[in-house]
Scaffold this motif. Structure first.
Motif, PDB file in Angstrom:
ATOM      1  N   GLU A 101     -41.874 -52.728 -67.744  1.00  0.00           N
ATOM      2  CA  GLU A 101     -42.765 -53.518 -68.607  1.00  0.00           C
ATOM      3  C   GLU A 101     -43.107 -52.754 -69.882  1.00  0.00           C
ATOM      4  O   GLU A 101     -43.214 -53.339 -70.956  1.00  0.00           O
ATOM      5  CB  GLU A 101     -44.047 -53.868 -67.857  1.00  0.00           C
ATOM      6  N   GLN A 121     -39.974 -54.214 -71.806  1.00  0.00           N
ATOM      7  CA  GLN A 121     -40.753 -55.456 -71.976  1.00  0.00           C
ATOM      8  C   GLN A 121     -40.171 -56.591 -71.150  1.00  0.00           C
ATOM      9  O   GLN A 121     -39.992 -57.707 -71.615  1.00  0.00           O
ATOM     10  CB  GLN A 121     -40.835 -55.833 -73.444  1.00  0.00           C
ATOM     11  N   GLY A 150     -41.551 -57.625 -68.187  1.00  0.00           N
ATOM     12  CA  GLY A 150     -42.566 -58.254 -67.346  1.00  0.00           C
ATOM     13  C   GLY A 150     -43.217 -59.436 -68.039  1.00  0.00           C
ATOM     14  O   GLY A 150     -42.925 -59.763 -69.188  1.00  0.00           O
ATOM     15  N   ASN A 151     -44.132 -60.061 -67.340  1.00  0.00           N
ATOM     16  CA  ASN A 151     -44.835 -61.212 -67.899  1.00  0.00           C
ATOM     17  C   ASN A 151     -46.231 -60.839 -68.392  1.00  0.00           C
ATOM     18  O   ASN A 151     -47.031 -61.701 -68.695  1.00  0.00           O
ATOM     19  CB  ASN A 151     -44.922 -62.336 -66.868  1.00  0.00           C
ATOM     20  N   LYS A 152     -46.535 -59.568 -68.512  1.00  0.00           N
ATOM     21  CA  LYS A 152     -47.857 -59.140 -68.955  1.00  0.00           C
ATOM     22  C   LYS A 152     -47.948 -59.168 -70.470  1.00  0.00           C
ATOM     23  O   LYS A 152     -46.991 -58.892 -71.183  1.00  0.00           O
ATOM     24  CB  LYS A 152     -48.163 -57.738 -68.436  1.00  0.00           C
ATOM     25  N   THR A 153     -49.145 -59.504 -70.938  1.00  0.00           N
ATOM     26  CA  THR A 153     -49.431 -59.539 -72.367  1.00  0.00           C
ATOM     27  C   THR A 153     -50.632 -58.644 -72.629  1.00  0.00           C
ATOM     28  O   THR A 153     -51.185 -58.031 -71.720  1.00  0.00           O
ATOM     29  CB  THR A 153     -49.749 -60.975 -72.824  1.00  0.00           C
ATOM     30  N   SER A 156     -54.061 -60.479 -68.210  1.00  0.00           N
ATOM     31  CA  SER A 156     -53.052 -59.611 -67.613  1.00  0.00           C
ATOM     32  C   SER A 156     -53.626 -58.278 -67.150  1.00  0.00           C
ATOM     33  O   SER A 156     -52.878 -57.416 -66.710  1.00  0.00           O
ATOM     34  CB  SER A 156     -51.934 -59.342 -68.626  1.00  0.00           C
ATOM     35  N   ASN A 169     -50.770 -64.484 -62.675  1.00  0.00           N
ATOM     36  CA  ASN A 169     -50.599 -63.525 -63.766  1.00  0.00           C
ATOM     37  C   ASN A 169     -49.832 -62.280 -63.367  1.00  0.00           C
ATOM     38  O   ASN A 169     -49.273 -61.587 -64.209  1.00  0.00           O
ATOM     39  CB  ASN A 169     -51.967 -63.123 -64.317  1.00  0.00           C
TER      40      ASN A 169
END
Length: 193
Positions: free
Chosen positions: A103, A107, A109-112, A117, A192
């Motif tokens: 992540e 980049q 992953g789905n984290k922001t 997140s 999330n």
């Protein structure tokens, strides 16, 4: 004429009238619609309670020793600090997330950067003049943080619910700062993460 014959004749006229009207039901204007509908017809039907039920409910309220009902008291009112002369310390609220190397560098992953997140909430409370950890009294609740010392008092309503059982605090002697880390407990965290 017997009563049975009279009842059958009445039933026959009743059924005959309903059959005649059913054919022209759509063509007939609706009578007294304004008398049937009004502002009281909006919403669900009211539950009809009898006078004795209302009286029993009122009697039960009078018998309890509570001054207020639970729905009359505002949430968090028990932590009101308007009469406390102690100073509110400076504090910062930070959000922390756990990132894997995929992540962070790729980049993938789905984290922001949004708080949705983040897994942890970190609150840094500056307490100048406090020498020892034993002078600090801190309590964490699901939606509230209570921190007290001899000169300071902080009653903080948290922006997100937390799990008070997994909270931890660390004292930074050099900067006179208390660092409280709390795991956030949100309803849709499974989406999330």
């Amino acid at each position: 004429m017997s009563d049975l014959t009279f009842d059958i004749k009445s039933l026959e006229t009743l059924l005959r009238e309903s059959n005649d009207e059913s054919s022209d039901d759509e063509d007939q204007p609706i009578k007294n619609l304004s008398a049937k509908l009004g502002p009281g017809c909006i919403g669900p039907n009211k539950k009809e309670t009898s006078y004795t039920q209302e009286k029993n409910n009122l009697y039960a309220k009078k018998q309890s020793k509570n001054i207020w009902d639970e729905d009359e008291v505002e949430a968090g009112a028990e932590y009101d600090t308007s009469d406390d002369p102690r100073i509110q310390p400076e504090y910062d609220i930070l959000f922390k997330q756990k990132l894997s190397s995929e992540e962070l560098f790729l980049q993938m992953g789905n984290k922001t950067a949004a708080t949705s997140s983040c897994e942890d909430m970190v609150i840094k409370i500056k307490l100048p003049g406090v020498e020892k950890v034993s002078e600090i009294d801190i309590n964490t609740f699901e939606k509230f943080l209570d921190c007290r010392t001899l000169n300071y008092r902080l009653g903080l309503h948290l922006p997100h619910p937390v799990n008070p059982k997994t909270s931890s605090a660390k004292w930074d002697q050099k900067n006179s700062t208390l660092i409280v880390t709390m795991t956030m407990n949100r309803e849709y965290d499974f989406v999330n993460f």
